[in-house]
Design a protein around this motif. Structure first.
Motif, PDB file in Angstrom:
ATOM      1  N   UNK A   1       0.828  -1.207   0.000  1.00  0.00           N
ATOM      2  CA  UNK A   1       0.000   0.000   0.000  1.00  0.00           C
ATOM      3  C   UNK A   1       0.863   1.259   0.000  1.00  0.00           C
ATOM      4  N   UNK A   2       1.963   1.237   0.751  1.00  0.00           N
ATOM      5  CA  UNK A   2       2.853   2.403   0.782  1.00  0.00           C
ATOM      6  C   UNK A   2       3.448   2.636  -0.603  1.00  0.00           C
ATOM      7  N   UNK A   3       3.958   1.571  -1.226  1.00  0.00           N
ATOM      8  CA  UNK A   3       4.533   1.711  -2.562  1.00  0.00           C
ATOM      9  C   UNK A   3       3.488   2.172  -3.573  1.00  0.00           C
ATOM     10  N   UNK A   4       2.293   1.603  -3.499  1.00  0.00           N
ATOM     11  CA  UNK A   4       1.229   1.962  -4.435  1.00  0.00           C
ATOM     12  C   UNK A   4       0.828   3.428  -4.292  1.00  0.00           C
ATOM     13  N   UNK A   5       0.632   3.882  -3.048  1.00  0.00           N
ATOM     14  CA  UNK A   5       0.203   5.260  -2.819  1.00  0.00           C
ATOM     15  C   UNK A   5       1.288   6.255  -3.224  1.00  0.00           C
ATOM     16  N   UNK A   6       2.533   5.949  -2.888  1.00  0.00           N
ATOM     17  CA  UNK A   6       3.619   6.873  -3.221  1.00  0.00           C
ATOM     18  C   UNK A   6       3.841   6.966  -4.726  1.00  0.00           C
ATOM     19  N   UNK A   7       3.775   5.832  -5.420  1.00  0.00           N
ATOM     20  CA  UNK A   7       3.889   5.866  -6.874  1.00  0.00           C
ATOM     21  C   UNK A   7       2.735   6.652  -7.494  1.00  0.00           C
TER      22      UNK A   7
ATOM     23  N   UNK B   1       0.042  17.834   4.902  1.00  0.00           N
ATOM     24  CA  UNK B   1      -1.201  17.708   4.154  1.00  0.00           C
ATOM     25  C   UNK B   1      -2.105  16.670   4.807  1.00  0.00           C
ATOM     26  N   UNK B   2      -3.389  16.891   4.630  1.00  0.00           N
ATOM     27  CA  UNK B   2      -4.380  16.001   5.261  1.00  0.00           C
ATOM     28  C   UNK B   2      -5.031  15.084   4.235  1.00  0.00           C
ATOM     29  N   UNK B   3      -4.283  14.743   3.170  1.00  0.00           N
ATOM     30  CA  UNK B   3      -4.849  13.858   2.160  1.00  0.00           C
ATOM     31  C   UNK B   3      -5.117  12.467   2.705  1.00  0.00           C
ATOM     32  N   UNK B   4      -6.124  11.831   2.151  1.00  0.00           N
ATOM     33  CA  UNK B   4      -6.498  10.511   2.653  1.00  0.00           C
ATOM     34  C   UNK B   4      -5.418   9.474   2.371  1.00  0.00           C
ATOM     35  N   UNK B   5      -4.699   9.641   1.246  1.00  0.00           N
ATOM     36  CA  UNK B   5      -3.706   8.643   0.904  1.00  0.00           C
ATOM     37  C   UNK B   5      -2.579   8.562   1.911  1.00  0.00           C
ATOM     38  N   UNK B   6      -1.909   9.685   2.150  1.00  0.00           N
ATOM     39  CA  UNK B   6      -0.813   9.707   3.117  1.00  0.00           C
ATOM     40  C   UNK B   6      -1.305   9.408   4.526  1.00  0.00           C
ATOM     41  N   UNK B   7      -2.467   9.928   4.855  1.00  0.00           N
ATOM     42  CA  UNK B   7      -3.014   9.652   6.189  1.00  0.00           C
ATOM     43  C   UNK B   7      -3.256   8.155   6.374  1.00  0.00           C
ATOM     44  N   UNK B   8      -3.772   7.514   5.335  1.00  0.00           N
ATOM     45  CA  UNK B   8      -4.055   6.086   5.443  1.00  0.00           C
ATOM     46  C   UNK B   8      -2.797   5.257   5.612  1.00  0.00           C
ATOM     47  N   UNK B   9      -1.767   5.520   4.787  1.00  0.00           N
ATOM     48  CA  UNK B   9      -0.554   4.704   4.920  1.00  0.00           C
ATOM     49  C   UNK B   9       0.179   5.029   6.218  1.00  0.00           C
TER      50      UNK B   9
ATOM     51  N   UNK C   1       1.186   2.135   8.856  1.00  0.00           N
ATOM     52  CA  UNK C   1       2.556   1.935   9.333  1.00  0.00           C
ATOM     53  C   UNK C   1       2.630   2.087  10.845  1.00  0.00           C
ATOM     54  N   UNK C   2       1.953   3.082  11.369  1.00  0.00           N
ATOM     55  CA  UNK C   2       1.965   3.303  12.818  1.00  0.00           C
ATOM     56  C   UNK C   2       1.314   2.147  13.557  1.00  0.00           C
TER      57      UNK C   2
END
Length: 456
Positions: A368-374, A418-426, A430-431
């Motif tokens: 998910x991290x790789x997918x969102x970052x790409x 930023x409060x985007x859902x993508x970064x917030x979700x990953x 991770x946490x």
């Protein structure tokens, strides 16, 4: 400024103040000692002259007492030995051309500086003269007057100060050194407490501290240990809640994927079939060309929506990492993006380590991290090159490192806030596994790095 240095500096200030106070006390004591020496000299000389007076009175019985004055041969070496250094004695009534008899004043001390002499004269004043009668029974026997020599008195006071200050200075230096060592030894455990707090700041909450001898430091150490335990417990509880939330979110995503597939998929298929039917029927009639064109446009739009729907369903369902494994799923992910963006940008995949046993939540989160970052790099930046690095770190660290770097510029601080859902979700994913996510500047763009413990 370090606490040890602050305490040592304050100690030095106290030592200097005490040394200054000792110097003032020594000056006053030396001044009064000269007065005491003057009084003692007058007393000793008067007693000696009294004995000489009565002896002469008995030997010269045919003389009157008035003819015995002044007392003969009183200025002798024996009398001088009774006079303290720096003190002068005068017999009254004195004879003609008779000078005071002074004690030895040479070599009694070093010459004082002018400022010291001026300060003594200004604040302490001159020494008072001391008068003693030769005989209390005969008021006509005469009087001995003793007075301190001002220069000699100041020299004596200066020498007295030097003698005392040297000893006091040595004691002050010794006390300062010993006290500094004692302070440094007493505060040495503070470094252990600071190290423990730093480890807690880095996420290692349960950090054990030794038992300190000092009661205050022991209380601080106990408070730090209790705080670490509470933080660790709160972090564990938050991780459990976050994992539960992610499970619920996954269930909702699967349910939503089913609904989209069952409802929208079937309806879109029906729309495409109707559009094809209309196009085929209209093509047989010469005057229905515009209808056929509209049907083709509907078919094209429907196909586009179905392609978007398939991509959405792929993202909503479980990631391929849970089925294919992490390495294969990442290769498929990069190949799919390369096929969609054949010209720009160039995507590099760098795999380091053995990922065969990386399964479950760790593999899904890494994917998910790789997918969102790409996705972010391709859609929201002008990157020409994107590098995806996956590294398995063994040993004490025992973690999986996922790093995505691009050369598309950007502000790391703004992206991190930023409060985007993508970064917030990953970040939540991770946490929840006890890892960390960081966003920083790369050489010409941004770098997103996630560290996921393999023991999660």
């Amino acid at each position: 400024m370090r606490l040890v240095l602050q305490l040592v500096a304050r100690l030095l200030v106290i030592v200097i103040l005490c040394l200054g106070g000792a110097t003032v006390w020594a000056t006053i004591d030396a001044y009064h000692s000269v007065d005491r020496a003057t009084a003692a000299s007058a007393e000793r000389v008067s007693q000696a002259l009294e004995a000489l007076y009565w002896r002469e009175l008995l030997l010269r019985g045919n003389r009157t007492r008035e003819h015995l004055l002044p007392v003969p041969e009183w200025r002798t070496t024996q009398t001088m030995s009774l006079i303290s250094p720096g003190v002068c004695v005068q017999f009254e009534p004195k004879g003609e051309f008779e000078n005071p008899l002074c004690g030895q004043s040479k070599g009694i001390g070093a010459s004082p500086p002018h400022w010291f002499a001026a300060a003594v004269e200004t604040f302490l004043g001159d020494h008072a003269a001391v008068a003693r009668p030769i005989s209390a029974r005969s008021t006509t026997a005469g009087t001995v007057t003793a007075v301190a020599d001002p220069d000699a008195a100041i020299s004596l006071a200066w020498q007295h100060i030097l003698d005392n200050v040297h000893v006091a200075l040595l004691m002050a230096v010794a006390i300062a050194l010993l006290a500094s060592l004692a302070i440094a030894h007493a505060l040495a455990p503070a470094q252990l407490i600071v190290t423990a707090l730093q480890r807690m700041a880095n996420g290692h909450y349960r950090t054990s501290l030794p038992r300190f001898r000092s009661m205050e430091l022991a209380m601080i150490g106990q408070a730090v240990g209790e705080l670490g335990d509470r933080l660790a417990q709160a972090t564990e509880e938050r991780a459990v809640l976050t994992r539960r939330l992610l499970e619920i979110r996954s269930d909702e995503r699967r349910a939503l994927a089913r609904e989209l597939h069952d409802e929208f998929g079937q309806n879109l298929t029906a729309i495409l079939a109707f559009a094809n039917t209309i196009e085929a029927a209209s093509a047989q009639e010469q005057d229905r060309g515009d209808v056929a064109q509209d049907a083709r446009m509907i078919s094209k739009a429907t196909l586009h929506i179905m392609a978007c729907l398939r991509g959405t369903l792929n993202r909503l369902r479980h990631p391929p990492a849970e089925e294919l494994g992490l390495e294969a799923s990442l290769i498929n992910l990069v190949d799919s993006w390369r096929s969609q963006n054949a010209t720009q940008p160039m995507i590099q995949l760098d795999l380091k380590g053995d990922f065969a046993d990386v399964r479950g939540a760790v593999a899904a989160t890494a994917y998910r991290v790789a997918q969102e970052c790409l996705t972010n790099s391709l859609r929201h930046s002008a990157a020409r090159e994107i590098v995806l690095r996956i590294e398995r770190r063994t040993g004490l660290e025992n973690a999986l490192l996922v790093r995505v770097e691009d050369d598309g510029g950007g502000d790391a601080a703004k992206v991190a806030q930023s409060a985007g859902f993508g970064l917030t979700g990953i970040r939540e994913r991770v946490t929840a596994l006890g890892g960390s996510l960081s966003i920083a500047h790369a050489r010409r763009g941004l770098s997103v790095a996630a560290t996921i413990p393999l023991a999660a």
